[in-house]
Scaffold this motif. Structure first.
Motif, PDB file in Angstrom:
ATOM      1  N   ARG B  50      34.669  -3.700  28.128  1.00 41.69           N
ATOM      2  CA  ARG B  50      34.618  -2.900  28.545  1.00 41.69           C
ATOM      3  C   ARG B  50      34.963  -1.420  28.191  1.00 41.69           C
ATOM      4  NH1 ARG B  50      39.259  -1.973  32.121  1.00 41.69           N
ATOM      5  NH2 ARG B  50      38.168  -0.338  32.753  1.00 41.69           N
ATOM      6  N   ALA B  51      35.093  -0.967  26.479  1.00 42.67           N
ATOM      7  CA  ALA B  51      35.158  -0.711  25.535  1.00 42.67           C
ATOM      8  C   ALA B  51      33.693   0.694  25.408  1.00 42.67           C
ATOM      9  CB  ALA B  51      35.226  -0.756  24.138  1.00 42.67           C
ATOM     10  N   GLU B  52      34.446   2.239  24.992  1.00 39.18           N
ATOM     11  CA  GLU B  52      33.011   2.929  25.395  1.00 39.18           C
ATOM     12  C   GLU B  52      32.047   2.610  25.467  1.00 39.18           C
ATOM     13  OE1 GLU B  52      36.191   2.699  23.568  1.00 39.18           O
ATOM     14  OE2 GLU B  52      37.045   4.138  24.326  1.00 39.18           O
ATOM     15  N   ALA B  53      31.289   2.087  24.486  1.00 35.76           N
ATOM     16  CA  ALA B  53      30.140   1.434  23.217  1.00 35.76           C
ATOM     17  C   ALA B  53      29.084   1.381  24.764  1.00 35.76           C
ATOM     18  CB  ALA B  53      29.976   1.500  22.261  1.00 35.76           C
ATOM     19  N   GLN B  55      30.290   1.136  28.026  1.00 33.94           N
ATOM     20  CA  GLN B  55      30.742   1.862  29.306  1.00 33.94           C
ATOM     21  C   GLN B  55      29.374   2.631  29.081  1.00 33.94           C
ATOM     22  OE1 GLN B  55      34.655   4.163  29.318  1.00 33.94           O
ATOM     23  NE2 GLN B  55      35.321   2.666  28.809  1.00 33.94           N
ATOM     24  N   SER B  56      28.919   3.127  27.935  1.00 32.80           N
ATOM     25  CA  SER B  56      27.884   4.132  28.229  1.00 32.80           C
ATOM     26  C   SER B  56      26.768   3.484  28.696  1.00 32.80           C
ATOM     27  CB  SER B  56      27.437   4.417  27.137  1.00 32.80           C
ATOM     28  OG  SER B  56      27.325   3.632  26.281  1.00 32.80           O
ATOM     29  N   VAL B  57      26.008   1.727  28.432  1.00 28.47           N
ATOM     30  CA  VAL B  57      25.107   1.508  29.554  1.00 28.47           C
ATOM     31  C   VAL B  57      26.064   0.699  30.421  1.00 28.47           C
ATOM     32  CG1 VAL B  57      23.888   1.223  27.064  1.00 28.47           C
ATOM     33  CG2 VAL B  57      26.029  -0.185  27.316  1.00 28.47           C
ATOM     34  N   PHE B  89      37.896  -5.237  25.103  1.00 27.37           N
ATOM     35  CA  PHE B  89      37.698  -3.501  24.168  1.00 27.37           C
ATOM     36  C   PHE B  89      37.394  -4.308  23.221  1.00 27.37           C
ATOM     37  CE2 PHE B  89      41.522  -2.837  26.779  1.00 27.37           C
ATOM     38  CZ  PHE B  89      40.534  -1.804  28.096  1.00 27.37           C
ATOM     39  N   CYS B  90      36.159  -4.284  23.050  1.00 21.35           N
ATOM     40  CA  CYS B  90      34.626  -4.083  22.150  1.00 21.35           C
ATOM     41  C   CYS B  90      34.821  -5.857  21.554  1.00 21.35           C
ATOM     42  CB  CYS B  90      35.474  -3.368  21.033  1.00 21.35           C
ATOM     43  SG  CYS B  90      33.935  -2.944  20.133  1.00 21.35           S
ATOM     44  N   GLY B  92      32.520  -5.918  19.428  1.00 22.08           N
ATOM     45  CA  GLY B  92      31.566  -5.721  17.931  1.00 22.08           C
ATOM     46  C   GLY B  92      29.660  -5.253  17.958  1.00 22.08           C
ATOM     47  N   ASN B  93      29.210  -5.017  19.035  1.00 20.94           N
ATOM     48  CA  ASN B  93      28.053  -5.882  19.593  1.00 20.94           C
ATOM     49  C   ASN B  93      27.432  -4.252  19.677  1.00 20.94           C
ATOM     50  OD1 ASN B  93      25.368  -7.517  19.132  1.00 20.94           O
ATOM     51  ND2 ASN B  93      25.542  -7.706  21.335  1.00 20.94           N
ATOM     52  N   CYS B  94      27.917  -2.884  19.345  1.00 21.73           N
ATOM     53  CA  CYS B  94      27.787  -1.659  20.505  1.00 21.73           C
ATOM     54  C   CYS B  94      26.460  -0.790  20.214  1.00 21.73           C
ATOM     55  CB  CYS B  94      29.011  -0.636  19.626  1.00 21.73           C
ATOM     56  SG  CYS B  94      30.113  -1.874  19.418  1.00 21.73           S
ATOM     57  N   ALA B  95      25.556  -1.340  18.837  1.00 26.56           N
ATOM     58  CA  ALA B  95      24.605  -0.639  19.344  1.00 26.56           C
ATOM     59  C   ALA B  95      23.466  -1.378  20.575  1.00 26.56           C
ATOM     60  CB  ALA B  95      23.844  -1.293  17.663  1.00 26.56           C
ATOM     61  N   ILE B  96      23.161  -2.946  20.778  1.00 24.00           N
ATOM     62  CA  ILE B  96      23.410  -3.122  21.902  1.00 24.00           C
ATOM     63  C   ILE B  96      23.462  -3.785  23.292  1.00 24.00           C
ATOM     64  CG2 ILE B  96      20.729  -3.571  20.721  1.00 24.00           C
ATOM     65  CD1 ILE B  96      21.411  -6.412  19.550  1.00 24.00           C
ATOM     66  N   GLY B  97      24.964  -3.127  23.642  1.00 25.85           N
ATOM     67  CA  GLY B  97      25.203  -3.982  24.852  1.00 25.85           C
ATOM     68  C   GLY B  97      24.334  -3.299  26.305  1.00 25.85           C
TER      69      GLY B  97
ATOM     70  N   SER C 184      36.171   0.807  19.988  1.00 26.97           N
ATOM     71  CA  SER C 184      34.723   0.695  20.160  1.00 26.97           C
ATOM     72  C   SER C 184      33.428   1.342  19.461  1.00 26.97           C
ATOM     73  CB  SER C 184      35.039   1.179  21.510  1.00 26.97           C
ATOM     74  OG  SER C 184      33.160   1.613  22.207  1.00 26.97           O
ATOM     75  N   TYR C 224      36.028 -12.033  17.095  1.00 25.56           N
ATOM     76  CA  TYR C 224      35.026 -11.815  15.996  1.00 25.56           C
ATOM     77  C   TYR C 224      34.141 -13.550  15.260  1.00 25.56           C
ATOM     78  CZ  TYR C 224      34.258  -7.037  15.516  1.00 25.56           C
ATOM     79  OH  TYR C 224      34.293  -5.827  15.667  1.00 25.56           O
ATOM     80  N   LEU C 340      26.068   3.908  15.307  1.00 29.96           N
ATOM     81  CA  LEU C 340      25.049   4.227  16.021  1.00 29.96           C
ATOM     82  C   LEU C 340      24.859   2.855  17.059  1.00 29.96           C
ATOM     83  CD1 LEU C 340      21.915   6.048  14.361  1.00 29.96           C
ATOM     84  CD2 LEU C 340      24.697   6.560  14.225  1.00 29.96           C
ATOM     85  N   GLY C 341      25.911   3.403  18.511  1.00 24.01           N
ATOM     86  CA  GLY C 341      25.790   2.465  19.491  1.00 24.01           C
ATOM     87  C   GLY C 341      25.564   3.200  20.722  1.00 24.01           C
ATOM     88  N   GLY C 342      26.364   2.375  21.964  1.00 20.26           N
ATOM     89  CA  GLY C 342      26.519   3.587  23.238  1.00 20.26           C
ATOM     90  C   GLY C 342      25.351   3.017  23.516  1.00 20.26           C
ATOM     91  N   ARG C 370      19.278   5.616  25.155  1.00 23.60           N
ATOM     92  CA  ARG C 370      18.414   4.277  25.302  1.00 23.60           C
ATOM     93  C   ARG C 370      17.746   4.778  26.893  1.00 23.60           C
ATOM     94  NH1 ARG C 370      21.224  -0.856  26.456  1.00 23.60           N
ATOM     95  NH2 ARG C 370      21.745  -0.497  23.955  1.00 23.60           N
ATOM     96  N   VAL C 415      29.990   6.618  19.105  1.00 28.95           N
ATOM     97  CA  VAL C 415      29.207   6.130  20.398  1.00 28.95           C
ATOM     98  C   VAL C 415      28.016   6.826  21.032  1.00 28.95           C
ATOM     99  CG1 VAL C 415      30.115   4.912  22.836  1.00 28.95           C
ATOM    100  CG2 VAL C 415      30.999   4.077  20.351  1.00 28.95           C
TER     101      VAL C 415
END
Lengths: 928, 123, 515, 77
Positions: B50-53, B55-57, B89-90, B92-97, C184, C224, C340-342, C370, C415
């Motif tokens: 549920r972390a921001e990154a 959330q954005s997707v 919260f996170c 560590g997979n924020c680029a491909i959430g 995040s 992790y 770079l994420g989100g 995206r 993000v």
């Protein structure tokens, strides 16, 4: 007098040698390096608002009320966690800081009940005070947000409530339980906004490890942890500083009263023995003083089978006087005697021995120290020249290795026990020599380096083996020994003999030789090593020998005469040291001077106007023997229940039954008064005016918080008996008695009530040579000149386990109860220890078919009693343990007449017994 | 803080003794860390980031979808004991959430269908 | 038939989108023709699973590869590096990667993370060997001269910290690696640990040598599991090679290294609460002073550095301080590993010198959202970082420049949100996150975060708007100034930045917005 | 095991004597005499002396030797 509020400096004092200068709000102050900004400010009279800080706990930095401005520093650091730096400029009051502090208080109050007016802490609440100090006027968050107002109150502790709805999560209670008490019974549960104080694993206080020392209650800045007496009686309005009447630690307390009623006892920060800490007894168990069982009128009866008759003082005293004279007329001057009490003040004890020596005209005076620490007096006098411990309590803070022998401080001397634990957490190493795995062997956050589970009765073999290792492994401090001691060479030859080697005594003591060697090396190679011991040393047939053995060991390793070292008895009762000092032994006048010393006797004869007997009188056990023999017929017993506390009860009662006059002076009718002809009601410590001397030779003032409920001070009664016997003995007040003690006794010559009121307390010797008293003895030389090495042969006790009595019983004390329990049993403390239990190892229980809680018969060759069993892993196989707090148990029914060869101190710690199942616990009760 | 999964309250005194800590010490620690549950979790734990990154997707939608489908709230276990649903919260997979962790296994780019499939398998 | 090496990442991001299945399929279908190596990820995460094939002309990349693509790829000549719709050409030539300055991540994605031989073949251990040939003071000086600053977010110069530890008297000192990467939008620590764990081990060994420490701990969050497993395997391998333990590299130097796993508490990324946690306690924050460098783990002098900080050390020692200091701008020296994420088209690792602008990262490397919708806000530096509007895309990535703009670079996470984002909701979430993850020790954070959520709700609901905005502002001020640690102290940053840059989302009237 | 009917002064003096078993007998007798003189009530001393005179065989020889060094004592305290 008004309520005493001690200043809270916010953080502990630092003892750094360097001092730094800081400027706070324009004032310059010099403080030791490491001092917090908060404390530095307090020392120059500037109070910075605070809630989580208090000066007996390390700074924590959680409340964020104490933020300040420091030149050259970003933001607003917390003054409690920021140490001063030289040249630092601090501002504690700025509009910006005021706003931040109001903001913090606004958050606090948004989650706090708005019941100040009906809150028990009203007027004594730091949260309330701080809201005022920061000028909080509104809580803009409103009161309908998330909150903790519905949390329940835990009222399981007999003395205090825990109202979680009032908690501000400052952690002071949690920290006090850990840092000060060392129990770690409290924690913060959860995190973030859900953080809340929890006891144990989240259950009630009574289910937790809480020992009810009161440190948490003391620490709580709100009414979350509150004495129930305050809830019931209201906030106290005045305080009297006095001294606890329980164990030999001698804690200073503020008795806080409302009107004439004691609301609570609060440990006094300036008390040198306790420095603001307390235990469940001193802190809470004072209710016996007003217990309805208290007998307040004198009573008389002709025969012990007659009913008691309440009489006026005059009649009772007249009766005692005339009967005593009558006995002397018929059976000789030596047919009567007196026993003084280690629970009474120095002044009360002094007048008893004076009455015996001057009015009775003999030396038949003894004190209950006979049955606990008389070997200490003998042993330390023989070796060092003075009958007392060498150190102050504070000294242990400098010890690197602590050797505890036959003592259980966390139960019997809890406040000092906490101090030891703190020192251990700081890194000191511990060696415990005790048959039982006492708490100090291993408990949360501390662990002894070595536990030497010595077989009861073999202490001397143990200590000799330790000295043997010191001597044969080159661990002797030669320089110290040569400069300061005598008779070393002979002793060295003696102790080097192979029969004293750890390997040779292993089968005697039960201690693996390697373990004993390792422990000895640890002790002997420490920079500072100290020995603490208790009744597990003295109450043996070789109690005195063992004391000398320890004295030898300390001398051989140079561990005498500075901070952090020494040989220190932990005295059982509050005034054991004092009662001995006051000349309560039949062979010694005040100040441990033998009755045969004509010069000393002369001093007293001149002052008292009577010729004194130069021959020693009867000791307590001898009194009983002589009573049975018919040569001893009248006894005055001050504040001691000898029937319950002295060994071999049958022998004691037989002796008392054969006497013509037994006078008991006590708070309550007790086991001994069943054999008494006269009962003289005594006063509780709350009514006394005098002094107690604790285990570190510290003379503390006992101040009355109320007039004697009986109408008479105990010293007055004694004086009046003497007068009734024709000896003029009169004082205006107890201060005059102390003046007489000071006049006659060189080690006390600098002591007076005025001096004590001025400086708080002093440790004797206190005289022209040491006007401020003597915290550490034997610094430049031993009191007797040179320290004397004494050869200490190990002689096995005659009390041995046999086929018929295969187990060894040892006795002791438990935290919540005290001695014969006369006081503690009449308080809420019985919630913890409602009965004496027999602790035994699971194996010993198993082979006898005994389960936890079963009722068993405990029999020795002299008697038998009945009690319930507690299976305990901390017991060694073959040894059982019980306490003697409850008369119904009668633990001393089974103890024997064996005693220390030198002093007749009873061998309480070794009795051969058998335990057999009487009736099992009902099945339902087993599931607990 | 070794990975203990969950700590039975009955184990606290034993742990305390083992570590020479007080019961309170252990209780304080156990209740501080989210990983120490005081009751056993379901057979599978599904954690939705549920972390921001994320959330954005669209993480919020996934949370609602999982709650509805499992009929439990965050931090709860299905009545049959099969699944515990948690937020995290996170991962560590924020680029491909958005990211979802099922047991120790991480899934990225989890859309509604993918989530349904993951929940299907665990049920 | 020669065996062709095929690289399929084992990085958990790649695995999360099917790398394991891809690797299995390739192994099964290619049989003895291929040797499948599970490397780390190159950091081009939008292309994961990214498969590389070793060809005489270098490595050729394909991606994103699904398991179903494997047969087709092999048929098309994957093993020869042949063309395909998924073929990206030589890996090193991919512009996104080519334009970066890979220092800390130089080996990540290139080597087999658990192969010590791969590691040394690619320059591994050169730093440690050189460090051990120098006196500790010289190593500290070199690190100081490099200008390396803590990459965990605070940006404290590493050399100064090390010097303090070196100067502290103690028979026992520690090096602790903070791998509790809970922010995040950040995943570089994880990728380094999964992709080049020996670098971290080497960096810690250098730190230990430089400061006189003999024990090290890597505190990895329980979220992790792959990083934990990889680090543990790498430590075992390092012991086996004599890179750890007694007589490291046959020198008179002992260093033992352990992995400790967190318990699900964001706050344990704060260094003092991490130390508490390492001691087995509740992860509450300690007040400073005393600083960990003097009284850290179990009260002993302790180096606490982040994964990327320690991971940068081997290169500094191998190539010299000047090489590192030559990169970057102002007081921000060297490279930063941006993540770079989100909602971003091309998410992943961009390691480049400090000074690149936010816009270059988001629009250039990232390629916008995206979703294809316009970018509305970017949060930089994790959940406690500021939300910035596109109008601030000119900001250079530099600690000082960001601080001046009321923002922070932090751990370098970026993000991206498109125009559907509700910024009041994001502000509320910041407070909610703080409430959920606060250790509970200090009042502003413990109670303030909860009240913050409530006040924002009132503002959004239009209750006493102006009064409640004042309350929120005062609360943010109190939390910033009064909190014990950065958790409470920085939570106002996203809240205030959202309020400043996106007032409309809080129900502001147009007049208020104009002001 | 001690018989409870042993008179206390005999029991006690024997308990003292056994502590000095390994010392030079003459020195030990001196020490014991000094101890008894210092700590014992005269009537106990008197009984001891009487028993020594009566050759009570329960008395340790060391005590007999020590008794010879003790001054006489009054019997009724």
């Amino acid at each position: 007098m008004t309520l005493i509020k001690e200043q809270d400096y916010g953080t502990p004092a630092r003892s750094g040698e360097a001092t730094v200068s800081v400027e706070i709000d324009g004032k310059t102050v010099l403080v030791p390096e490491g001092t917090s900004v908060m404390r530095a400010a307090a020392e120059c009279g500037i109070d910075i608002p605070k809630l989580c800080a208090t000066d007996n706990l390390e700074p924590f930095g959680s409340c964020r009320l104490c933020l300040v401005d420091i030149d050259g520093r970003k933001g607003s650091p917390a003054s409690c966690t920021t140490p001063v730096a030289d040249g630092m400029k601090v501002r504690t009051q700025t509009p910006e800081l005021a706003e931040l502090r109001r903001g913090v208080m606004e958050l606090y109050i948004s989650d706090h009940p708005l019941d100040c007016l009906t809150c028990p802490a009203n007027g004594g609440c730091e949260l309330q005070d701080m809201a005022g100090v920061v000028g909080l006027r509104e809580v803009r968050y409103g009161f309908d947000g998330e909150n903790h107002l519905d949390l329940p109150t835990d009222s399981t502790n007999p003395y205090f409530d825990f109202d979680a709805s009032k908690c501000i999560a400052c952690s002071r209670c949690v920290r006090a339980c850990g840092e000060v008490q060392g129990t770690f019974a409290l924690t913060i549960e959860g995190r973030g906004f859900d953080s809340k104080v929890a006891a144990g694993a989240g259950g009630t206080f009574m289910e937790s490890e809480c020992v009810s020392c009161g440190a948490c209650v003391q620490a709580c800045p709100t009414s979350t942890l509150q004495e129930r007496s305050v809830v019931q009686l209201g906030m106290p309005t005045r305080s009297v500083i006095t001294t606890c009447a329980y164990c030999g630690v001698g804690c200073s307390f503020k008795a806080e009263l409302r009107g004439d009623e004691v609301v609570r006892m609060v440990p006094y920060k300036d008390g040198k023995a306790n420095e603001g800490h307390s235990c469940v007894k001193g802190r809470f168990a004072f209710g016996y003083a007003s217990h309805p069982d208290r007998q307040l009128k004198p009573m008389v009866r002709e025969r012990i089978t007659d009913p008691w008759r309440e009489v006026e003082w005059e009649e009772a005293i007249g009766y005692v006087g005339s009967r005593m004279l009558d006995i002397q007329a018929r059976h000789g001057a030596g047919a009567i005697g007196g026993i003084s009490s280690s629970r009474c003040t120095n002044e009360e004890v002094y007048v008893v021995q004076k009455m015996v020596r001057a009015a009775f005209g003999n030396n038949n005076v003894d004190t209950c120290a006979r049955v606990c620490h008389s070997p200490t007096g003998y042993g330390l006098k023989q070796t060092y020249g003075t009958s007392a411990g060498t150190q102050d309590f504070k000294s242990v803070d400098k010890a690197d290795v602590i050797l505890i022998i036959g003592a259980n401080p966390t139960d019997a001397h809890p406040v000092f026990g906490s101090r030891i634990k703190r020192r251990l957490r700081q890194g000191a190493k511990l060696i415990v020599a005790d048959p039982r795995k006492i708490d100090l062997v291993r408990s949360p956050h501390i662990q002894a380096e070595h536990h030497l589970p010595v077989r009861p009765g073999t202490n001397v073999a143990l200590i000799n083996a330790m000295s043997h290792v010191v001597v044969t492994e080159g661990l002797v401090d030669r320089e110290f020994v040569e400069e300061r001691c005598e008779d070393f060479a002979e002793w060295e030859r003696f102790i080097s003999a192979p029969e004293h080697s750890p390997e040779a005594v292993e089968s005697i003591t039960g201690i693996p030789a390697a373990e004993l060697r390792a422990a000895t090396r640890l002790y002997a190679s420490a920079r500072n090593a100290t020995i603490m011991y208790g009744l597990g040393v003295t109450e043996h047939s070789q109690g005195s020998t063992m004391v000398m053995g320890m004295a030898n060991l300390a001398m051989a390793t140079g561990n005498i005469g500075r901070e952090g070292v020494g040989v220190n008895p932990l005295r059982g009762q509050n005034n054991v040291q004092g009662s001995c000092d006051m000349g309560s032994f039949p062979h010694e006048l005040p100040g441990y001077r033998h009755v045969s010393d004509e010069v000393v006797r002369g001093t007293f004869e001149t002052l008292w106007g009577r010729v004194l007997d130069p021959e020693p009188g009867l000791r307590i056990p001898n009194m009983f023997d002589a009573a049975i023999d018919g040569t001893f017929r009248g006894l005055f017993v001050q504040g001691e229940d000898i029937v319950q506390s002295d060994p071999n009860t049958q022998h004691v009662t037989a002796a008392l039954s054969s006497m013509e006059l037994v006078v008991v002076q006590d708070l309550f009718l007790n086991e001994t008064s069943k054999y008494a002809h006269v009962f003289l009601p005594g006063t509780s410590f709350l009514e006394k005016n005098g002094t107690f001397t604790n285990a570190e030779r510290r003379i503390n003032r006992v101040r009355p918080v109320m007039a004697p409920r009986t109408g008479k001070h105990e010293w007055e009664i004694v004086c009046e008996i003497a007068q009734a016997m024709g000896y003029p003995m009169k004082y205006d007040d107890s201060a005059q008695i102390m003046d007489e003690i000071a006049f006659t006794t060189p080690t006390f010559s600098g002591v007076s009530f005025a001096k004590l009121d001025q400086v708080g307390s002093v440790q004797w010797p206190c005289n022209d040579a040491a006007p401020e008293g003597t915290p550490i003895m034997h610094i430049d030389g031993f009191v007797r000149g040179r320290g004397r090495f004494v050869q200490t042969d190990y002689v096995p006790t005659q009390e041995r386990s046999t086929r018929k009595f295969p187990l060894i019983l040892t006795t002791g004390r438990i935290l919540s109860q005290y001695n014969v329990g006369a006081q503690t049993r009449r308080t809420g403390n019985s919630a913890w220890h409602p009965e004496d239990m027999l602790e035994m190892h699971p194996h010993d229980a198993e082979v006898r078919g005994i389960r936890d809680g079963d009722t068993v018969a405990l029999a020795s060759r002299v008697g038998e009693t009945t009690l319930r069993v507690k299976i305990a892993e901390r017991m060694p196989v073959g040894v059982v343990y019980t306490t003697f707090h409850h008369p119904v148990t009668g633990a001393n029914v089974v103890t024997t007449e064996n005693s220390d060869w030198a002093t007749n101190c009873p061998e309480y710690k070794v009795t051969a017994v058998q335990v057999s199942l009487k009736h099992p616990t009902p099945a339902a009760a087993v599931v607990r | 803080m070794e990975d203990l999964g969950h700590v039975d309250p009955a184990a606290i005194p034993i742990l305390a003794d083992e570590l020479n800590l007080s019961k309170a010490d252990v209780h304080g620690v156990v209740t501080f860390y989210h990983d120490f549950r005081q009751s056993a979790p379901g057979r599978t734990t599904v954690r939705i980031c549920r972390a921001e990154a994320c959330q954005s997707v669209g993480a919020a939608g996934l949370v609602e979808q999982a709650k509805n489908r499992l009929g439990v709230g965050l931090g709860e276990t299905t009545p049959d004991g099969s699944v515990t649903l948690e937020q995290v919260f996170c991962l560590g997979n924020c680029a491909i959430g958005p990211s979802v962790q099922v047991g120790d296994r991480l899934y990225g780019r989890v859309g509604p269908q993918e989530l349904d499939r993951l929940l299907e398998v665990t049920a | 038939m020669t065996e062709v090496t095929v690289y399929v990442p084992r990085d958990s991001a790649a695995r999360s989108v099917g790398a394991d299945q891809v690797a299995e399929r390739i192994a099964a279908a290619a049989g003895p023709r291929a040797r499948v190596v599970r490397n780390g990820s190159r950091g081009l995460l939008w292309l994961e699973p990214l498969v590389e094939v070793e060809t005489p002309a270098g490595r050729v990349a394909y991606g994103p590869v699904t398991p179903d693509d494997v047969e087709d790829l092999l048929d098309a000549g994957l093993l020869d590096g042949a063309g395909h719709r998924l073929c990206l050409g030589p890996t090193e030539e991919i512009a996104w990667l080519r334009d970066q300055t890979r220092v800390t991540f130089a080996r990540v994605g290139v080597i087999d993370p658990l192969s010590p031989d791969d590691y040394t073949a690619h320059g591994g251990l050169a730093g440690l060997r050189r460090a051990l040939s120098l006196a500790p003071e010289q190593v500290v000086a070199e690190v100081t001269d490099s200008g390396l600053r803590g990459r965990g977010g605070a940006g404290f110069p590493a050399g100064i910290k090390w010097k303090t530890v070196l100067g502290a008297e103690s028979d026992l000192k520690f090096v602790c690696c903070n791998a509790d990467e809970g922010d995040s939008g950040t995943f570089a620590d994880r990728m380094l640990m999964e992709g080049d764990p020996f670098t971290l081990i080497e960096g810690m060994a250098i730190a230990a040598w430089a400061t006189g420490a003999s024990e090290g701990y890597i505190y990895i969050r329980s979220e992790y599991p792959d990083a934990v497993a990889t680090m543990r395997a790498a430590i075992d391998a390092a012991y086996a090679r004599g890179w750890l333990g007694k007589r490291v590299l046959d020198q008179d130097f002992t260093f033992d290294l352990f992995v400790r796993v967190g318990g699900g508490a964001y706050i344990c990324g704060e260094e003092t609460s991490m130390l508490e946690s390492l001691e087995g306690k509740r992860g509450t924050v300690r007040a400073k002073p005393p600083i960990p460098a003097l009284e850290g783990l179990f009260g002993r002098p302790t180096v606490v550095n982040n994964v990327l900080t320690l991971g940068s050390v081997p290169m500094i020692m191998a190539d010299g301080a000047e090489a590192f200091a030559g990169l970057g701008v102002g007081r921000s020296r060297g490279t930063q590993v941006f993540q770079l994420g989100g909602n971003i088209a091309r998410g992943g690792i961009v390691e480049t010198a400090f000074g690149i602008t936010l816009g270059e990262l988001v629009e250039g490397y990232g390629g916008g959202t995206r979703s294809g919708r316009p970018v509305r806000a970017v949060q930089v530096g994790g959940p406690l970082g500021a939300y910035l509007p596109t109008s601030r895309f000119d900001l250079p990535m530099d600690y000082e420049a960001f601080a001046a703009a009321g923002a922070m670079v932090g751990h370098g996470g970026v993000v991206v949100f498109d125009d559907t984002v509700d910024m009041a909701g994001q502000a509320r979430f910041a407070m909610e996150f703080c409430a959920a993850e606060s250790c509970g020790k200090c009042t502003p954070c413990r109670i303030g975060a909860v009240r913050g959520v409530e006040v924002i709700d009132r503002i959004v609901a239009g209750e006493n708007r102006s009064a409640n905005l004042k309350v929120l502002n005062d609360l943010c001020h109190l939390m910033t100034e009064g909190s014990l640690c950065a958790m409470g102290g920085l939570t106002p940053m996203p809240v205030r930045s959202a309020l400043t840059h996106f007032p409309g989302d809080f129900g502001a009237t147009s007049e208020e917005e104009r002001r | 095991m001690t018989a409870t009917h042993t008179p206390p002064h005999i029991r006690m003096s024997n308990e003292i004597a056994v502590q000095f078993r390994n010392r030079d007998p003459a020195w030990a007798a001196e020490q014991i005499a000094a101890h008894i003189h210092s700590f014992w009530d005269p009537r106990m001393r008197a009984r001891l002396l009487a028993d020594v005179t009566a050759d009570d065989d329960r008395l340790d020889p060391l005590i007999v030797a020590a008794a010879a060094l003790l001054p006489p004592a009054r019997a009724n305290g």
